[in-house]
Design a protein around this motif. Structure first.
Motif, PDB file in Angstrom:
ATOM      1  N   UNK A 131       8.442  13.995 -30.424  1.00 19.92           N
ATOM      2  CA  UNK A 131       9.232  15.084 -31.446  1.00 19.92           C
ATOM      3  C   UNK A 131       9.411  14.538 -32.741  1.00 19.92           C
ATOM      4  N   UNK A 132       9.329  15.211 -33.739  1.00 18.26           N
ATOM      5  CA  UNK A 132       9.730  14.409 -34.856  1.00 18.26           C
ATOM      6  C   UNK A 132      11.183  14.321 -35.288  1.00 18.26           C
ATOM      7  N   UNK A 133      11.980  15.154 -34.319  1.00 21.56           N
ATOM      8  CA  UNK A 133      13.444  14.896 -34.201  1.00 21.56           C
ATOM      9  C   UNK A 133      14.060  16.036 -34.975  1.00 21.56           C
ATOM     10  N   UNK A 134      15.417  15.897 -35.106  1.00 22.29           N
ATOM     11  CA  UNK A 134      16.321  17.012 -35.647  1.00 22.29           C
ATOM     12  C   UNK A 134      17.240  16.464 -36.664  1.00 22.29           C
ATOM     13  N   UNK A 135      17.633  15.126 -36.949  1.00 21.85           N
ATOM     14  CA  UNK A 135      18.505  14.628 -37.670  1.00 21.85           C
ATOM     15  C   UNK A 135      18.324  14.791 -39.037  1.00 21.85           C
ATOM     16  N   UNK A 136      19.311  14.992 -39.839  1.00 18.11           N
ATOM     17  CA  UNK A 136      19.217  14.925 -41.379  1.00 18.11           C
ATOM     18  C   UNK A 136      19.190  13.573 -42.030  1.00 18.11           C
ATOM     19  N   UNK A 137      18.757  13.429 -43.132  1.00 19.72           N
ATOM     20  CA  UNK A 137      18.320  12.231 -43.805  1.00 19.72           C
ATOM     21  C   UNK A 137      19.074  11.018 -43.652  1.00 19.72           C
ATOM     22  N   UNK A 138      18.538  10.042 -43.006  1.00 16.32           N
ATOM     23  CA  UNK A 138      19.245   8.628 -42.883  1.00 16.32           C
ATOM     24  C   UNK A 138      18.073   7.636 -42.703  1.00 16.32           C
ATOM     25  N   UNK A 139      17.997   6.845 -43.491  1.00 18.07           N
ATOM     26  CA  UNK A 139      17.106   5.678 -43.546  1.00 18.07           C
ATOM     27  C   UNK A 139      17.601   4.221 -43.368  1.00 18.07           C
ATOM     28  N   UNK A 140      17.384   3.241 -42.632  1.00 19.35           N
ATOM     29  CA  UNK A 140      17.955   2.058 -42.574  1.00 19.35           C
ATOM     30  C   UNK A 140      16.760   1.262 -43.015  1.00 19.35           C
ATOM     31  N   UNK A 141      17.221   0.171 -43.909  1.00 23.19           N
ATOM     32  CA  UNK A 141      16.193  -0.619 -44.648  1.00 23.19           C
ATOM     33  C   UNK A 141      16.389  -2.075 -44.084  1.00 23.19           C
ATOM     34  N   UNK A 142      15.667  -2.711 -43.130  1.00 27.25           N
ATOM     35  CA  UNK A 142      15.933  -3.937 -42.734  1.00 27.25           C
ATOM     36  C   UNK A 142      15.182  -4.979 -43.509  1.00 27.25           C
ATOM     37  N   UNK A 143      16.119  -5.887 -44.367  1.00 30.29           N
ATOM     38  CA  UNK A 143      15.767  -6.444 -45.304  1.00 30.29           C
ATOM     39  C   UNK A 143      15.628  -8.058 -44.949  1.00 30.29           C
ATOM     40  N   UNK A 144      16.564  -8.395 -43.941  1.00 31.64           N
ATOM     41  CA  UNK A 144      16.647  -9.981 -43.473  1.00 31.64           C
ATOM     42  C   UNK A 144      17.199  -9.698 -42.122  1.00 31.64           C
ATOM     43  N   UNK A 145      17.343 -10.726 -41.387  1.00 30.98           N
ATOM     44  CA  UNK A 145      17.844 -10.816 -39.836  1.00 30.98           C
ATOM     45  C   UNK A 145      19.261 -10.564 -39.943  1.00 30.98           C
ATOM     46  N   UNK A 147      19.957   4.121 -46.449  1.00 35.89           N
ATOM     47  CA  UNK A 147      19.682   5.212 -47.498  1.00 35.89           C
ATOM     48  C   UNK A 147      20.103   6.703 -47.126  1.00 35.89           C
ATOM     49  N   UNK A 148      21.102   7.143 -47.543  1.00 34.29           N
ATOM     50  CA  UNK A 148      21.706   8.412 -46.961  1.00 34.29           C
ATOM     51  C   UNK A 148      22.346   8.670 -45.791  1.00 34.29           C
ATOM     52  N   UNK A 149      23.492   9.239 -45.722  1.00 33.91           N
ATOM     53  CA  UNK A 149      24.208   9.331 -44.308  1.00 33.91           C
ATOM     54  C   UNK A 149      24.221  10.781 -44.067  1.00 33.91           C
ATOM     55  N   UNK A 150      23.044  11.237 -43.540  1.00 32.34           N
ATOM     56  CA  UNK A 150      22.951  12.612 -43.002  1.00 32.34           C
ATOM     57  C   UNK A 150      23.362  12.330 -41.399  1.00 32.34           C
ATOM     58  N   UNK A 151      23.134  13.282 -40.523  1.00 32.49           N
ATOM     59  CA  UNK A 151      23.322  13.421 -39.294  1.00 32.49           C
ATOM     60  C   UNK A 151      22.737  11.980 -38.700  1.00 32.49           C
ATOM     61  N   UNK A 152      21.662  11.470 -39.003  1.00 32.48           N
ATOM     62  CA  UNK A 152      21.076  10.342 -38.598  1.00 32.48           C
ATOM     63  C   UNK A 152      21.935   9.196 -38.630  1.00 32.48           C
ATOM     64  N   UNK A 153      22.940   9.257 -39.345  1.00 32.28           N
ATOM     65  CA  UNK A 153      23.840   8.066 -39.567  1.00 32.28           C
ATOM     66  C   UNK A 153      24.417   7.854 -38.127  1.00 32.28           C
TER      67      UNK A 153
END
Length: 322
Positions: free
Chosen positions: A58-72, A82-88
């Motif tokens: 499924x593509x899922x149902x939470x609203x906008x939230x993206x984590x960017x892993x730039x280091x360990x 990036x953004x704190x929708x329900x995906x947070x």
């Protein structure tokens, strides 16, 4: 640099219904007829390699939230979101839960804008309740702090902003002026959306990620088109608001502040982008409809593009390494 999608829907969260889950089960079982699936390995192979994602996942149902892993992050205790929708909420519950009390962390949160579907996850973002944590919320809106405090007023939420245990800071950004987060350079760009929204260009070690959601693109505005092509230029990944079809975006849903898959392809082709991720899915679309949009988008890119453009469709839990 790696992007993790924790919420890919637009406007409001949605959930699979009984009817939709039943339809997936019927399709999967019909396809299993005559396959002699008499072992776990055969069943797993059938699910993983013979069912389309719209059936097996499924593509899922939470609203906008993206984590960017730039280091360990086990070594460097800083995170980019990036953004704190329900995906947070699932981000905090599954990925960040190991950083409890006694393990202070810093969270750099970049907000595209302040509409509710992009901030609604914050009251359920566990790190905000842990003393010792530092949460820095960046944005270009002058009402940045007001929006976060207001949604936790008693009429809307039982836990007040003043009860949060973490240190919460707000940083006003200026579009076009880079913000440094360790070795990641983050630059904001104004986008066309009600109340304004801002896209972000993140650069680190020769890799570039673009986060551009809630942005409408007027086809007759040549200057804006050139500006976005420059903003997207040579990006490894563009996460792009493709909520509507092109026909809808220029007719019945014009001025609604969102874009289309076709515009995303054209901008990325002109900018020499390597990978396009369709994002901010229309909440009324089910998994089958989103899969059809993805297939149509790939066909369009093949027909119109001289250089290859990889296209994927965001789903909750997706990881994309740059």
């Amino acid at each position: 640099m790696k992007a993790r999608i924790w919420g890919a829907r637009g406007s409001l969260p949605v959930a699979l219904t009984h009817k939709q889950i039943r339809a997936k089960l019927v399709t999967a079982l019909e396809g299993a007829i005559g396959r002699n699936l008499d072992s776990t390995d055969k069943v797993v192979d059938y699910v993983d390699n013979h069912l389309g994602f719209e059936v097996s996942g499924t593509y899922g149902g939470n609203s906008s939230c993206v984590e960017v892993e730039a280091w360990d992050t086990d070594t460097i205790h800083e995170h980019i979101v990036l953004d704190l929708g329900s995906g947070a909420r699932p981000l905090a519950g599954s990925k960040l839960a190991k950083y409890g009390p006694g393990k202070p962390q810093t969270y750099h949160v970049f907000m595209s804008h302040l509409h509710w579907d992009h901030i609604m996850g914050f009251p359920f973002f566990t790190p905000a309740y842990i003393p010792g944590n530092r949460i820095i919320i960046y944005g270009c809106h002058k009402d940045l702090e007001t929006a976060f405090r207001r949604q936790q007023e008693p009429i809307s939420f039982p836990v007040g902003f003043q009860q949060l245990g973490a240190t919460i800071e707000f940083v006003q950004l200026t579009p076009g002026v880079p913000q440094q987060v360790r070795d990641v350079t983050v630059t904001a760009k104004l986008q066309l959306h009600a109340g304004d929204s801002y896209g972000y260009r993140l650069e680190q070690g020769g890799k570039t990620l673009i986060y551009s959601t809630d942005s409408e693109h007027k086809l007759d505005n040549a200057a804006e088109r050139v500006a976005f092509v420059d903003f997207f230029r040579d990006a490894d990944l563009v996460i792009f608001d493709a909520m509507y079809s092109l026909a809808d975006s220029i007719s019945v849903k014009a001025d609604w502040g969102h874009s289309s898959n076709v515009v995303g392809v054209e901008l990325c082709q002109l900018a020499g982008v390597h990978k396009l991720c369709l994002f901010h899915h229309e909440p009324i679309y089910d998994d089958a409809q989103i899969s059809r949009v993805l297939a149509e988008t790939r066909r369009y890119a093949e027909i119109t593009g001289e250089a290859p453009l990889e296209i994927v469709s965001a789903y909750d839990g997706m990881e994309i390494a740059l």
